[in-house]
Enzyme design. Structure first.
Site, PDB file in Angstrom:
ATOM      1  N   HIS A 128    -120.151  41.295 -77.944  1.00  0.00           N
ATOM      2  CA  HIS A 128    -120.601  41.795 -79.247  1.00  0.00           C
ATOM      3  C   HIS A 128    -121.957  41.171 -79.544  1.00  0.00           C
ATOM      4  O   HIS A 128    -122.270  40.069 -79.084  1.00  0.00           O
ATOM      5  CB  HIS A 128    -119.558  41.374 -80.298  1.00  0.00           C
ATOM      6  CG  HIS A 128    -119.748  41.968 -81.650  1.00  0.00           C
ATOM      7  ND1 HIS A 128    -120.695  41.500 -82.542  1.00  0.00           N
ATOM      8  CD2 HIS A 128    -119.088  42.967 -82.298  1.00  0.00           C
ATOM      9  CE1 HIS A 128    -120.609  42.191 -83.671  1.00  0.00           C
ATOM     10  NE2 HIS A 128    -119.656  43.085 -83.545  1.00  0.00           N
ATOM     11  N   ASP A 205    -114.972  33.819 -78.111  1.00  0.00           N
ATOM     12  CA  ASP A 205    -114.943  34.722 -79.260  1.00  0.00           C
ATOM     13  C   ASP A 205    -113.571  35.401 -79.249  1.00  0.00           C
ATOM     14  O   ASP A 205    -113.310  36.299 -78.457  1.00  0.00           O
ATOM     15  CB  ASP A 205    -116.068  35.742 -79.132  1.00  0.00           C
ATOM     16  CG  ASP A 205    -115.990  36.875 -80.161  1.00  0.00           C
ATOM     17  OD1 ASP A 205    -115.038  36.887 -80.968  1.00  0.00           O
ATOM     18  OD2 ASP A 205    -116.865  37.761 -80.122  1.00  0.00           O
ATOM     19  N   GLN A 208    -111.089  39.613 -81.589  1.00  0.00           N
ATOM     20  CA  GLN A 208    -110.185  40.718 -81.265  1.00  0.00           C
ATOM     21  C   GLN A 208    -108.843  40.240 -80.738  1.00  0.00           C
ATOM     22  O   GLN A 208    -107.847  40.964 -80.805  1.00  0.00           O
ATOM     23  CB  GLN A 208    -110.839  41.635 -80.221  1.00  0.00           C
ATOM     24  CG  GLN A 208    -112.096  42.318 -80.678  1.00  0.00           C
ATOM     25  CD  GLN A 208    -111.864  43.288 -81.824  1.00  0.00           C
ATOM     26  OE1 GLN A 208    -110.815  43.909 -81.922  1.00  0.00           O
ATOM     27  NE2 GLN A 208    -112.843  43.417 -82.702  1.00  0.00           N
ATOM     28  N   LYS A 231    -109.731  40.665 -89.177  1.00  0.00           N
ATOM     29  CA  LYS A 231    -109.156  41.348 -88.017  1.00  0.00           C
ATOM     30  C   LYS A 231    -107.648  41.119 -87.941  1.00  0.00           C
ATOM     31  O   LYS A 231    -106.965  41.720 -87.119  1.00  0.00           O
ATOM     32  CB  LYS A 231    -109.776  40.834 -86.711  1.00  0.00           C
ATOM     33  CG  LYS A 231    -111.290  40.774 -86.670  1.00  0.00           C
ATOM     34  CD  LYS A 231    -111.921  42.107 -86.418  1.00  0.00           C
ATOM     35  CE  LYS A 231    -113.419  41.920 -86.136  1.00  0.00           C
ATOM     36  NZ  LYS A 231    -114.126  43.196 -85.994  1.00  0.00           N
ATOM     37  N   CYS A 369    -121.689  47.660 -81.934  1.00  0.00           N
ATOM     38  CA  CYS A 369    -122.395  46.371 -81.842  1.00  0.00           C
ATOM     39  C   CYS A 369    -122.349  45.808 -80.421  1.00  0.00           C
ATOM     40  O   CYS A 369    -122.278  44.592 -80.220  1.00  0.00           O
ATOM     41  CB  CYS A 369    -121.833  45.354 -82.836  1.00  0.00           C
ATOM     42  SG  CYS A 369    -122.103  45.792 -84.557  1.00  0.00           S
TER      43      CYS A 369
END
Length: 411
Positions: A128, A205, A208, A231, A369
């Site tokens: 991202h 990261d 998700q 999220k 993104c």
């Protein structure tokens, strides 16, 4: 394809999301934009309202009853995150505005001290923009060099090529756990283990990943990990940066202000202990407190049940979509979360998104993104349908039937 439905109480789960019980353009809302932001559980909304109606006060600074109640609830969420990701201690949990700010914190605070000219930062082709741009800025400030871990046509990281990029010059490896665009679940444990061999710092990261799979930062053995509440069925404007104690203690403050200090004089300042060293100013107190209810919601169902059910949705949708003429999936990794990016021949993704919205179906269109990833596939963007635990096969049926009619209209 599996035909057995995982034993979860979908009616009970959907009752936690009254926003789903509405019509959009005269049609029942079908919300398939969960990779961008999941809907907020009612228990989370109730916790947020309760804070503002009964407990609203600033934290850590007052001795009156409301301040003490707010502080207690705020720190209970820190303890809850500690349990949720299995950090070694609660003090390794820092609250931020979201994954983007968490990564920027590391890039600026850690990067300013530990990156120098000629050092190498490894990121993957799946990232991202939030895990690309902060490192580009850090590289500009420090003279460090960014190297990109390649992927294959399925959207999977090429591990052997990654290993070739690692060297004594590698100071940081920053990759996502799950691709927001493709749903690829990356082998982050192996990626971290290889980075450790060259003494590189690691950042994951997990924006998700957090709502879909169980995260254990001690098992992963990462140095940093970032996630976002919105999220995870929680409020917007709340995120987490996990960092190992020794790494956080060696990292200078990110911002200056209240809370992050012990003593201040015009001749100098002594900084607070972690995590408060990184939490300058008044945070999103109500949002952080309500975030605890979101994690409770996830754990009540259980990550194993969530992952199994969402995988059924993914398999079911993939099978249905493959029957539609002109359907082309983008990203076909062997190990995937519940995200499907695709194109339909002769129909622009933006047009598809608008036509689906007319039917009450919310999907995401564009580059998500991840422009470098779209460039890899030589496309401008995709349609992305992303599923959460409150979605159903019946919704997928309506979605696929609607797509079929659109295809027929354009043929």
């Amino acid at each position: 394809m599996s035909t057995v439905t995982t034993a979860i109480d979908i009616k009970k789960i959907r009752s936690q999301f009254p926003i789903l019980d509405q019509e959009v353009n005269g049609k029942p809302l079908i919300y398939f934009d969960n990779a961008a932001s999941s809907q907020t559980a009612k228990s989370v909304v109730d916790a947020l309202v309760n804070f503002y109606e009964k407990d609203h006060a600033n934290i850590h600074r007052g001795i009156h009853t409301l301040a003490e109640r707010s502080t207690k609830a705020f720190e209970e969420t820190r303890e809850r995150v500690h349990q949720f990701i299995n950090s070694a201690e609660a003090d390794e949990i820092i609250f931020t505005k979201g994954t983007t700010e968490s990564i920027n914190l590391v890039a600026q605070a850690w990067g300013s001290k530990f990156l120098k000219s000629g050092d190498e930062i490894l990121i993957s082709h799946l990232e991202h923009h939030s895990n690309i741009v902060p490192w580009q800025l850090a590289a500009e400030r420090t003279g460090a060099i960014i190297k990109v871990i390649p992927i294959n046509e399925k959207g999977e990281i090429l591990i052997e090529e990654y290993k070739k990029l690692l060297s004594t010059k590698t100071k940081l490896v920053a990759v996502n756990y799950i691709s927001n665009s493709l749903g690829t679940i990356n082998p982050v444990k192996e990626i971290i283990a290889e980075a450790i061999k060259v003494n590189a710092t690691t950042l994951i990261d997990a924006a998700q990943a957090a709502p879909h799979i169980k995260i254990d930062v001690q098992e992963l053995n990462c140095d940093f990990l970032a996630l976002s509440s919105h999220k995870m069925y929680g409020p917007t404007g709340v995120g987490v940066l996990y960092g190992r104690r020794e790494v956080l203690e060696a990292t200078p403050p990110y911002q200056g202000g209240g809370e992050m200090i012990k003593d201040v004089s015009f001749s100098g300042t002594t900084f607070n202990d972690i995590p408060y060293k990184f939490e300058a100013g008044t945070p999103n107190i109500g949002g952080v407190i309500a975030f605890k209810s979101a994690m409770d919601f996830i754990d009540e169902i259980g990550h194993e049940a969530i992952q199994a059910y969402e995988h059924e949705l993914l398999e079911y949708a993939t099978d249905r979509l493959n029957q539609i003429p002109g359907f082309t999936p983008i990203g076909t990794a062997e190990n995937k979360a519940s995200v499907i990016s695709f194109l339909i021949d002769n129909v622009h993704p933006y047009d598809l998104g608008q036509l689906l919205d007319v039917k009450g179906i919310a999907v995401r269109t564009g580059h998500h993104c991840t422009q470098p990833l779209m460039d890899f596939f030589e496309i401008d963007g995709t349609v992305r349908a992303s599923f959460a635990v409150y979605n159903t096969k019946e919704e997928i049926d309506v979605f696929c039937e609607s797509l079929q009619k659109i295809v027929e209209r354009f043929s």
